[in-house]
Design a protein around this motif. Structure first.
Motif, PDB file in Angstrom:
ATOM      1  N   VAL A 130       0.927  -1.187  -0.090  1.00 12.72           N
ATOM      2  CA  VAL A 130       0.063   0.012  -0.007  1.00 12.72           C
ATOM      3  C   VAL A 130       1.114   1.335  -0.115  1.00 12.72           C
ATOM      4  CG1 VAL A 130      -1.624   1.441   1.437  1.00 12.72           C
ATOM      5  CG2 VAL A 130      -2.049  -1.095   1.250  1.00 12.72           C
ATOM      6  N   PHE A 131       1.965   1.165   0.953  1.00 15.08           N
ATOM      7  CA  PHE A 131       2.936   2.459   0.741  1.00 15.08           C
ATOM      8  C   PHE A 131       3.529   2.547  -0.558  1.00 15.08           C
ATOM      9  CE2 PHE A 131       7.165   4.140   0.953  1.00 15.08           C
ATOM     10  CZ  PHE A 131       6.818   5.211   1.253  1.00 15.08           C
ATOM     11  N   LEU A 132       3.939   1.393  -1.413  1.00 15.44           N
ATOM     12  CA  LEU A 132       4.353   1.665  -2.405  1.00 15.44           C
ATOM     13  C   LEU A 132       3.487   1.942  -3.690  1.00 15.44           C
ATOM     14  CD1 LEU A 132       6.428  -1.899  -2.851  1.00 15.44           C
ATOM     15  CD2 LEU A 132       7.567   0.520  -2.649  1.00 15.44           C
ATOM     16  N   LEU A 133       2.126   1.831  -3.482  1.00 13.08           N
ATOM     17  CA  LEU A 133       1.219   2.380  -4.504  1.00 13.08           C
ATOM     18  C   LEU A 133       1.180   3.753  -4.237  1.00 13.08           C
ATOM     19  CD1 LEU A 133      -1.830  -0.031  -4.470  1.00 13.08           C
ATOM     20  CD2 LEU A 133      -0.023   0.370  -6.367  1.00 13.08           C
ATOM     21  N   ALA A 134       1.055   4.094  -2.998  1.00 19.05           N
ATOM     22  CA  ALA A 134       0.982   5.597  -2.655  1.00 19.05           C
ATOM     23  C   ALA A 134       2.215   6.617  -3.036  1.00 19.05           C
ATOM     24  CB  ALA A 134       0.905   5.794  -1.016  1.00 19.05           C
ATOM     25  N   TYR A 135       3.316   5.670  -2.871  1.00 19.37           N
ATOM     26  CA  TYR A 135       4.671   6.536  -3.189  1.00 19.37           C
ATOM     27  C   TYR A 135       4.698   6.626  -4.633  1.00 19.37           C
ATOM     28  CZ  TYR A 135       9.600   6.935  -3.848  1.00 19.37           C
ATOM     29  OH  TYR A 135      10.833   7.445  -4.218  1.00 19.37           O
ATOM     30  N   TRP A 136       4.346   5.481  -5.360  1.00 21.24           N
ATOM     31  CA  TRP A 136       4.372   5.659  -6.839  1.00 21.24           C
ATOM     32  C   TRP A 136       3.521   6.892  -7.554  1.00 21.24           C
ATOM     33  CZ3 TRP A 136       0.291   2.007  -9.766  1.00 21.24           C
ATOM     34  CH2 TRP A 136       0.190   2.246 -11.074  1.00 21.24           C
ATOM     35  N   LEU A 137       2.424   7.076  -6.688  1.00 23.53           N
ATOM     36  CA  LEU A 137       1.226   8.232  -7.209  1.00 23.53           C
ATOM     37  C   LEU A 137       2.079   9.485  -6.811  1.00 23.53           C
ATOM     38  CD1 LEU A 137      -1.884   6.667  -6.476  1.00 23.53           C
ATOM     39  CD2 LEU A 137      -0.966   7.149  -8.680  1.00 23.53           C
TER      40      LEU A 137
END
Length: 421
Positions: A241-248
């Motif tokens: 979930v953090f990686l998805l947030a960071y990705w954006l």
């Protein structure tokens, strides 16, 4: 390791940010977009050169997207992260130096060298970021990460200031004209980067032992390990979930870094004013990045990231209404306050989420997500500008990335992660 040795290792690690930030400032954010548009791609429409630059940036990011996780896993297996850092840095240094010899109108060779240098730069960050676990404990991640970004802003800003002086007064440096000054600036970045990379190799110990596997064994092991990475991460909710947030949200940060000068040129602002604004970002960014590290330790790391993302959202909306150069300077000053904080605290927050012994592999995924986002961001800006003819709409499109990324970040709890204490 003694306290003195530990501090020396931390400083040696952080000084690499001082070294490679010269490329991020003078080349990526500063002179390359201007020189590409006015010298190497001269004669093409603004929209065409913007699209060329966006495609080149996206291509570099795509290569890093494919290589970063594998190289990170190999670095963990072989305990040769410093070797990976050296090879990646060498590629970037040579490609940056080669820009010195590219002649006017040769936009394709210039873009190809920029892509190679960018690939080396971003791959080096995989190894560099993962070394943070070798120089400090979790309780110091925020401080040490912020120190690195702070030194990066200061070092990059100092060399950029010298390069700006060279372009404004080339005759004082024995140079024929501004074009010669810019070419020498690229060469100075290569020398600076190589010179100040030395401390990380001298002072950082990544803990190699007699049973360190060979490079071939590490490659086979890294490939095998990578096969299980996606499945493992999908089972670690806080990480993915953090990686998805960071990705954006880091997409928005990187897009603004890469395209801000091009945006200002399209609005008709002068080159000197734009470089001056970039210098402002650097020198405000130094104390601000360190300040964010202090804030995170005394407040909360995630809340400090939220603050930075909120400011970025406001900056993006502000960009749509820019008319005068002074407004661009205000935008630059506010970016300087939060840019390093968002980047450094994202790195230190992620370090808390990862399992022991998996820093290189997980930071490979971390950097992969950042580069995958950067495939979309520059293309989004470039295609929007080409389709609408409006640089204002292209910059406004970035707003959704900060909002969506910030919302996803609210779903992450570091206390539930495998890497939490």
């Amino acid at each position: 390791m003694s306290t003195a040795e530990n501090r020396r290792a931390q400083l040696g690690w952080a000084v690499y940010d001082w070294a490679n930030s010269a490329f991020a400032t003078t080349v990526v954010a500063g002179f390359f977009p201007i020189f590409f548009k006015t010298y190497w791609s001269a004669g093409n429409a603004h929209e065409t050169s913007t699209l060329q630059l966006g495609v080149g940036s996206a291509l570099a990011s795509l290569v890093v997207l494919l290589l970063a996780p594998l190289l990170g896993a190999i670095g963990d297996r072989s305990r040769r992260k410093k070797l990976g850092l050296a090879l990646s840095t060498g590629l970037s240094v040579l490609a940056t130096a080669a820009l010195f010899v590219v002649g006017e109108g040769m936009w394709l060779p210039a873009l190809a060298l920029f892509v190679l240098a960018s690939i080396g730069f971003f791959l080096a960050m995989v190894f560099y970021d993962s070394l943070i676990v070798d120089v400090c404990g979790a309780d110091e991640y925020d401080r040490v990460s912020a120190l690195g970004y702070g030194l990066g802003y200061l070092g990059g800003g100092l060399l950029l200031a010298l390069n700006v002086a060279m372009t404004l007064k080339p005759e004082l440096f024995g140079l024929a004209d501004r074009a010669a000054a810019v070419r020498w600036s690229f060469l100075s970045v290569a020398v600076w980067w190589a010179l100040f990379s030395v401390p990380v190799f001298l002072f950082v110990d990544e803990g190699r032992t007699k049973d360190t596997p060979s490079a071939m064994d590490a490659l086979r092991g890294g490939v095998a390990e990578l096969r299980h990475t996606a499945t493992r991460i999908l089972g670690e909710r806080e990480v993915w979930v953090f990686l998805l947030a960071y990705w954006l949200y880091i997409d928005g940060v990187h897009t603004i870094i890469r395209m801000a000068v091009d945006f200002g040129l399209n609005l008709g602002f002068g080159q000197t004013s734009l470089i001056g604004a970039l210098l402002l970002v650097q020198f405000i960014g130094f104390p601000a990045a360190v300040g964010f590290g202090w804030l995170a330790q005394r407040w909360d790391t995630k809340k400090a990231i939220y603050l930075g993302l909120f400011v970025y959202a406001c900056i993006t909306a502000w960009g749509y209404f820019l008319v005068n150069v002074w407004q661009f300077y205000v935008m630059a000053a506010v970016i300087g306050l939060v840019q390093g904080g968002v980047q450094s605290l994202s790195r230190s927050y992620f370090a808390r989420l990862i399992p022991d012994g998996k820093a290189g592999e997980y930071f490979g995924i971390y950097n992969m997500m950042g580069k995958f986002a950067a495939v979309i961001g520059p293309l989004l800006v470039g295609v929007t500008a080409a389709m609408t003819g409006s640089p204002r709409l292209s910059i406004l499109s970035v707003l959704v990335l900060f909002v969506a990324g910030g919302w996803l970040l609210t779903r992450v709890d570091a206390r539930k992660a495998a890497g939490s204490a």
